[in-house]
Design a protein around this motif. Structure first.
Motif, PDB file in Angstrom:
ATOM      1  N   LYS A   1       0.777  -1.282  -0.099  1.00  0.00           N
ATOM      2  CA  LYS A   1      -0.022   0.130   0.001  1.00  0.00           C
ATOM      3  C   LYS A   1       0.758   1.180  -0.018  1.00  0.00           C
ATOM      4  O   LYS A   1       0.347   2.402  -0.028  1.00  0.00           O
ATOM      5  N   LEU A   2       2.250   1.066  -0.145  1.00  0.00           N
ATOM      6  CA  LEU A   2       3.116   2.304   0.045  1.00  0.00           C
ATOM      7  C   LEU A   2       3.654   2.651  -1.281  1.00  0.00           C
ATOM      8  O   LEU A   2       3.964   3.470  -1.934  1.00  0.00           O
ATOM      9  N   ILE A   3       4.256   1.616  -2.206  1.00  0.00           N
ATOM     10  CA  ILE A   3       5.025   1.479  -3.165  1.00  0.00           C
ATOM     11  C   ILE A   3       4.289   2.218  -4.425  1.00  0.00           C
ATOM     12  O   ILE A   3       4.993   2.931  -5.310  1.00  0.00           O
TER      13      ILE A   3
ATOM     14  N   ASN B   1      16.120  -1.424  -9.057  1.00  0.00           N
ATOM     15  CA  ASN B   1      17.557  -1.552  -8.567  1.00  0.00           C
ATOM     16  C   ASN B   1      17.626  -2.098  -7.111  1.00  0.00           C
ATOM     17  O   ASN B   1      18.680  -2.606  -6.731  1.00  0.00           O
ATOM     18  N   ILE B   2      16.398  -2.234  -6.148  1.00  0.00           N
ATOM     19  CA  ILE B   2      16.508  -2.964  -5.111  1.00  0.00           C
ATOM     20  C   ILE B   2      16.779  -4.472  -5.499  1.00  0.00           C
ATOM     21  O   ILE B   2      17.660  -5.126  -5.027  1.00  0.00           O
ATOM     22  N   LYS B   3      16.032  -4.933  -6.560  1.00  0.00           N
ATOM     23  CA  LYS B   3      16.113  -6.312  -6.793  1.00  0.00           C
ATOM     24  C   LYS B   3      17.749  -6.510  -7.385  1.00  0.00           C
ATOM     25  O   LYS B   3      18.229  -7.779  -7.017  1.00  0.00           O
ATOM     26  N   LYS B   4      18.108  -5.568  -7.961  1.00  0.00           N
ATOM     27  CA  LYS B   4      19.631  -5.828  -8.527  1.00  0.00           C
ATOM     28  C   LYS B   4      20.620  -6.114  -7.238  1.00  0.00           C
ATOM     29  O   LYS B   4      21.516  -6.874  -7.118  1.00  0.00           O
ATOM     30  N   LEU B   5      20.356  -5.359  -6.194  1.00  0.00           N
ATOM     31  CA  LEU B   5      21.050  -5.297  -4.934  1.00  0.00           C
ATOM     32  C   LEU B   5      20.837  -6.673  -4.224  1.00  0.00           C
ATOM     33  O   LEU B   5      21.782  -7.163  -3.851  1.00  0.00           O
TER      34      LEU B   5
ATOM     35  N   ASN C   1       3.953  -1.220   9.945  1.00  0.00           N
ATOM     36  CA  ASN C   1       2.385  -1.670  10.214  1.00  0.00           C
ATOM     37  C   ASN C   1       1.680  -2.682   9.129  1.00  0.00           C
ATOM     38  O   ASN C   1       0.773  -2.022   8.569  1.00  0.00           O
ATOM     39  N   PRO C   2       2.399  -3.664   8.894  1.00  0.00           N
ATOM     40  CA  PRO C   2       1.801  -4.443   7.951  1.00  0.00           C
ATOM     41  C   PRO C   2       0.547  -4.810   7.845  1.00  0.00           C
ATOM     42  O   PRO C   2      -0.134  -5.076   6.747  1.00  0.00           O
ATOM     43  N   LEU C   3      -0.287  -4.693   8.939  1.00  0.00           N
ATOM     44  CA  LEU C   3      -1.485  -5.260   8.786  1.00  0.00           C
ATOM     45  C   LEU C   3      -2.569  -4.225   8.210  1.00  0.00           C
ATOM     46  O   LEU C   3      -3.436  -4.266   7.626  1.00  0.00           O
ATOM     47  N   LYS C   4      -2.071  -2.804   8.380  1.00  0.00           N
ATOM     48  CA  LYS C   4      -2.880  -1.801   7.422  1.00  0.00           C
ATOM     49  C   LYS C   4      -2.108  -1.250   6.078  1.00  0.00           C
ATOM     50  O   LYS C   4      -2.733  -1.254   5.209  1.00  0.00           O
ATOM     51  N   LEU C   5      -0.867  -1.687   6.105  1.00  0.00           N
ATOM     52  CA  LEU C   5      -0.076  -1.260   4.768  1.00  0.00           C
ATOM     53  C   LEU C   5       0.504  -2.450   3.730  1.00  0.00           C
ATOM     54  O   LEU C   5       0.953  -2.274   2.837  1.00  0.00           O
ATOM     55  N   GLY C   6       0.007  -3.596   4.398  1.00  0.00           N
ATOM     56  CA  GLY C   6       0.244  -4.805   3.748  1.00  0.00           C
ATOM     57  C   GLY C   6       1.775  -5.341   3.759  1.00  0.00           C
ATOM     58  O   GLY C   6       2.662  -4.671   4.127  1.00  0.00           O
ATOM     59  N   LYS C   7       1.992  -6.308   3.270  1.00  0.00           N
ATOM     60  CA  LYS C   7       3.204  -7.073   3.159  1.00  0.00           C
ATOM     61  C   LYS C   7       4.285  -6.510   2.250  1.00  0.00           C
ATOM     62  O   LYS C   7       3.753  -5.874   1.407  1.00  0.00           O
ATOM     63  N   THR C   8       5.478  -7.072   2.278  1.00  0.00           N
ATOM     64  CA  THR C   8       6.512  -6.397   1.262  1.00  0.00           C
ATOM     65  C   THR C   8       5.959  -7.181  -0.146  1.00  0.00           C
ATOM     66  O   THR C   8       5.578  -8.225  -0.105  1.00  0.00           O
ATOM     67  N   ILE C   9       6.324  -6.365  -1.071  1.00  0.00           N
ATOM     68  CA  ILE C   9       6.056  -6.725  -2.451  1.00  0.00           C
ATOM     69  C   ILE C   9       6.528  -7.880  -2.819  1.00  0.00           C
ATOM     70  O   ILE C   9       7.852  -8.210  -2.516  1.00  0.00           O
ATOM     71  N   GLU C  10       5.928  -8.931  -3.737  1.00  0.00           N
ATOM     72  CA  GLU C  10       6.632 -10.178  -3.826  1.00  0.00           C
ATOM     73  C   GLU C  10       7.751 -10.054  -4.829  1.00  0.00           C
ATOM     74  O   GLU C  10       8.540 -11.063  -4.431  1.00  0.00           O
ATOM     75  N   PRO C  11       8.268  -9.181  -5.751  1.00  0.00           N
ATOM     76  CA  PRO C  11       9.531  -9.141  -6.438  1.00  0.00           C
ATOM     77  C   PRO C  11      10.629  -9.054  -5.149  1.00  0.00           C
ATOM     78  O   PRO C  11      11.734  -9.581  -5.471  1.00  0.00           O
ATOM     79  N   ILE C  12      10.358  -8.417  -4.027  1.00  0.00           N
ATOM     80  CA  ILE C  12      11.438  -8.239  -2.961  1.00  0.00           C
ATOM     81  C   ILE C  12      11.518  -9.471  -2.098  1.00  0.00           C
ATOM     82  O   ILE C  12      12.531  -9.676  -1.463  1.00  0.00           O
TER      83      ILE C  12
END
Length: 199
Positions: free
Chosen positions: A33-35, A47-51, A68-79
Protein backbone atom coordinates in the motif's frame (compact mmCIF):
# COMPACT_ATOMS: atom_id res chain seq x y z
CA UNK A 1 17.29 3.40 23.55
CA UNK A 2 18.97 0.03 23.57
CA UNK A 3 22.66 0.19 22.72
CA UNK A 4 24.47 -1.86 20.15
CA UNK A 5 27.15 -4.14 21.57
CA UNK A 6 30.63 -3.02 20.60
CA UNK A 7 32.94 -5.80 19.44
CA UNK A 8 36.69 -6.08 18.99
CA UNK A 9 36.77 -5.09 15.34
CA UNK A 10 38.70 -2.06 14.16
CA UNK A 11 36.91 1.31 14.29
CA UNK A 12 34.53 1.97 11.44
CA UNK A 13 35.86 4.21 8.71
CA UNK A 14 33.46 5.18 5.96
CA UNK A 15 36.39 5.32 3.55
CA UNK A 16 36.90 1.55 3.89
CA UNK A 17 35.62 -0.68 1.10
CA UNK A 18 32.79 -3.06 1.96
CA UNK A 19 33.47 -6.59 3.18
CA UNK A 20 30.71 -9.11 2.57
CA UNK A 21 30.60 -10.61 6.06
CA UNK A 22 30.45 -7.18 7.71
CA UNK A 23 27.67 -5.80 5.53
CA UNK A 24 23.87 -5.96 5.69
CA UNK A 25 21.43 -4.97 2.96
CA UNK A 26 18.45 -3.46 4.79
CA UNK A 27 15.29 -3.10 2.68
CA UNK A 28 12.90 -0.67 4.32
CA UNK A 29 9.11 -0.83 3.93
CA UNK A 30 8.68 -1.74 0.25
CA UNK A 31 5.05 -2.64 0.94
CA UNK A 32 1.90 -3.13 -1.09
CA UNK A 33 0.00 0.00 0.00
CA UNK A 34 3.03 2.29 -0.05
CA UNK A 35 4.85 1.50 -3.28
CA UNK A 36 2.21 2.64 -5.81
CA UNK A 37 2.50 6.29 -4.79
CA UNK A 38 6.30 6.42 -4.85
CA UNK A 39 7.86 8.46 -7.64
CA UNK A 40 9.75 6.27 -10.17
CA UNK A 41 8.69 3.18 -8.23
CA UNK A 42 9.43 0.71 -11.03
CA UNK A 43 13.04 1.87 -11.29
CA UNK A 44 13.33 1.78 -7.51
CA UNK A 45 12.14 -1.85 -7.38
CA UNK A 46 14.44 -2.75 -10.28
CA UNK A 47 17.50 -1.38 -8.48
CA UNK A 48 16.62 -2.98 -5.15
CA UNK A 49 16.20 -6.31 -6.93
CA UNK A 50 19.69 -5.90 -8.45
CA UNK A 51 21.09 -5.35 -4.97
CA UNK A 52 19.22 -8.41 -3.69
CA UNK A 53 20.49 -10.61 -6.53
CA UNK A 54 24.07 -9.47 -5.94
CA UNK A 55 23.87 -9.97 -2.19
CA UNK A 56 22.45 -13.46 -2.64
CA UNK A 57 25.26 -14.28 -5.06
CA UNK A 58 27.99 -12.95 -2.76
CA UNK A 59 26.50 -14.24 0.51
CA UNK A 60 25.75 -10.80 1.91
CA UNK A 61 22.94 -10.93 4.45
CA UNK A 62 19.60 -9.26 3.72
CA UNK A 63 16.89 -8.06 6.11
CA UNK A 64 13.48 -6.47 5.53
CA UNK A 65 11.39 -4.08 7.60
CA UNK A 66 7.63 -3.60 7.38
CA UNK A 67 5.75 -0.60 8.72
CA UNK A 68 2.44 -1.57 10.30
CA UNK A 69 1.92 -4.48 7.86
CA UNK A 70 -1.66 -5.14 9.02
CA UNK A 71 -2.69 -1.81 7.47
CA UNK A 72 -0.02 -1.24 4.82
CA UNK A 73 0.36 -4.78 3.56
CA UNK A 74 3.32 -7.10 3.26
CA UNK A 75 6.52 -6.50 1.31
CA UNK A 76 5.82 -6.78 -2.42
CA UNK A 77 6.52 -10.13 -4.07
CA UNK A 78 9.54 -9.21 -6.25
CA UNK A 79 11.37 -8.13 -3.09
CA UNK A 80 10.17 -10.78 -0.65
CA UNK A 81 10.19 -13.82 -2.93
CA UNK A 82 12.78 -15.42 -0.66
CA UNK A 83 10.91 -16.04 2.58
CA UNK A 84 14.11 -16.74 4.47
CA UNK A 85 15.02 -13.06 4.86
CA UNK A 86 14.46 -11.94 8.45
CA UNK A 87 11.59 -9.45 8.71
CA UNK A 88 11.16 -6.82 11.38
CA UNK A 89 7.65 -5.46 11.81
CA UNK A 90 7.44 -2.02 13.37
CA UNK A 91 5.17 0.84 14.28
CA UNK A 92 8.03 3.27 14.92
CA UNK A 93 9.48 4.90 11.81
CA UNK A 94 13.00 3.86 12.80
CA UNK A 95 13.61 0.12 12.91
CA UNK A 96 16.49 0.69 15.34
CA UNK A 97 13.87 1.07 18.07
CA UNK A 98 13.15 -2.66 17.76
CA UNK A 99 15.18 -4.76 20.18
CA UNK A 100 15.06 -7.80 17.90
CA UNK A 101 16.65 -5.77 15.12
CA UNK A 102 19.38 -4.52 17.44
CA UNK A 103 20.02 -8.11 18.54
CA UNK A 104 20.26 -9.19 14.90
CA UNK A 105 22.85 -6.51 14.11
CA UNK A 106 24.84 -7.45 17.19
CA UNK A 107 24.67 -11.17 16.44
CA UNK A 108 26.39 -10.77 13.08
CA UNK A 109 28.65 -7.84 14.05
CA UNK A 110 27.63 -5.75 11.04
CA UNK A 111 29.74 -2.66 10.48
CA UNK A 112 28.14 -1.53 7.22
CA UNK A 113 24.45 -1.26 6.45
CA UNK A 114 23.23 -0.51 2.94
CA UNK A 115 19.84 1.14 3.46
CA UNK A 116 17.34 1.16 0.58
CA UNK A 117 13.57 1.34 0.20
CA UNK A 118 10.92 3.90 1.18
CA UNK A 119 10.16 6.53 2.22
CA UNK A 120 13.41 8.47 2.12
CA UNK A 121 12.29 11.35 4.32
CA UNK A 122 10.62 9.23 7.00
CA UNK A 123 11.68 5.65 7.73
CA UNK A 124 14.91 5.69 5.71
CA UNK A 125 15.98 8.95 7.32
CA UNK A 126 15.10 8.10 10.91
CA UNK A 127 16.51 4.57 10.72
CA UNK A 128 19.76 5.76 9.15
CA UNK A 129 20.34 8.60 11.61
CA UNK A 130 19.72 6.29 14.57
CA UNK A 131 22.17 3.73 13.15
CA UNK A 132 24.76 6.43 12.47
CA UNK A 133 24.48 7.51 16.09
CA UNK A 134 25.26 3.93 17.09
CA UNK A 135 28.54 4.11 15.18
CA UNK A 136 27.51 2.06 12.15
CA UNK A 137 28.56 2.88 8.60
CA UNK A 138 25.43 3.71 6.57
CA UNK A 139 25.50 3.60 2.77
CA UNK A 140 22.64 5.09 0.75
CA UNK A 141 22.20 4.04 -2.90
CA UNK A 142 20.69 7.20 -4.35
CA UNK A 143 18.78 5.29 -7.03
CA UNK A 144 17.30 2.74 -4.60
CA UNK A 145 15.47 5.05 -2.18
CA UNK A 146 12.28 6.96 -2.84
CA UNK A 147 9.43 9.11 -1.59
CA UNK A 148 6.06 10.21 -2.92
CA UNK A 149 7.39 13.71 -3.59
CA UNK A 150 10.69 14.53 -5.25
CA UNK A 151 11.47 17.40 -2.88
CA UNK A 152 11.14 15.08 0.13
CA UNK A 153 13.40 12.51 -1.47
CA UNK A 154 16.07 15.06 -2.45
CA UNK A 155 16.01 16.85 0.90
CA UNK A 156 16.23 13.59 2.85
CA UNK A 157 19.22 12.44 0.78
CA UNK A 158 21.01 15.73 1.45
CA UNK A 159 20.34 15.51 5.18
CA UNK A 160 21.53 11.90 5.28
CA UNK A 161 24.83 12.80 3.65
CA UNK A 162 25.31 15.83 5.91
CA UNK A 163 24.61 13.52 8.87
CA UNK A 164 27.45 11.20 7.88
CA UNK A 165 25.88 8.59 5.61
CA UNK A 166 27.86 7.58 2.53
CA UNK A 167 26.35 8.53 -0.83
CA UNK A 168 26.44 5.79 -3.46
CA UNK A 169 24.51 4.14 -6.28
CA UNK A 170 23.27 0.63 -6.94
CA UNK A 171 25.96 -0.15 -9.52
CA UNK A 172 28.75 1.32 -7.41
CA UNK A 173 27.78 -0.77 -4.38
CA UNK A 174 27.49 -3.93 -6.48
CA UNK A 175 31.03 -3.43 -7.78
CA UNK A 176 32.32 -2.54 -4.33
CA UNK A 177 30.96 -5.77 -2.89
CA UNK A 178 32.37 -7.79 -5.80
CA UNK A 179 35.78 -6.00 -5.78
CA UNK A 180 37.44 -7.96 -8.59
CA UNK A 181 36.69 -9.49 -11.97
CA UNK A 182 38.85 -12.46 -10.97
CA UNK A 183 36.37 -13.97 -8.54
CA UNK A 184 34.21 -16.87 -9.68
CA UNK A 185 30.95 -14.95 -9.14
CA UNK A 186 31.90 -12.09 -11.44
CA UNK A 187 30.29 -13.57 -14.55
CA UNK A 188 26.92 -13.55 -12.80
CA UNK A 189 27.57 -10.14 -11.23
CA UNK A 190 28.36 -8.82 -14.69
CA UNK A 191 24.98 -10.06 -15.93
CA UNK A 192 23.27 -8.21 -13.10
CA UNK A 193 25.14 -5.02 -13.99
CA UNK A 194 24.27 -5.31 -17.67
CA UNK A 195 20.58 -5.83 -16.95
CA UNK A 196 19.07 -2.50 -18.01
CA UNK A 197 15.79 -0.96 -16.89
CA UNK A 198 12.92 -0.81 -19.34
CA UNK A 199 9.75 0.95 -18.25
Amino acid sequence: MDQFVKDNRSPINNNDLLLEDETLLLIVDVQQKLINNIKNNKLLIFNIKKLIDTCNLLNVRIAITEQNPLKLGKTIEPIAENNEYPKFEKMEFSCSKKKNFINYVNEYNFKNIIVCGIESHICILQTSIDLLQQGLNILIPRDAIGSRNEIDNDTAFLRLILSGAVASTTESLICELCKTSNRKEFREVSKILKNSFSN
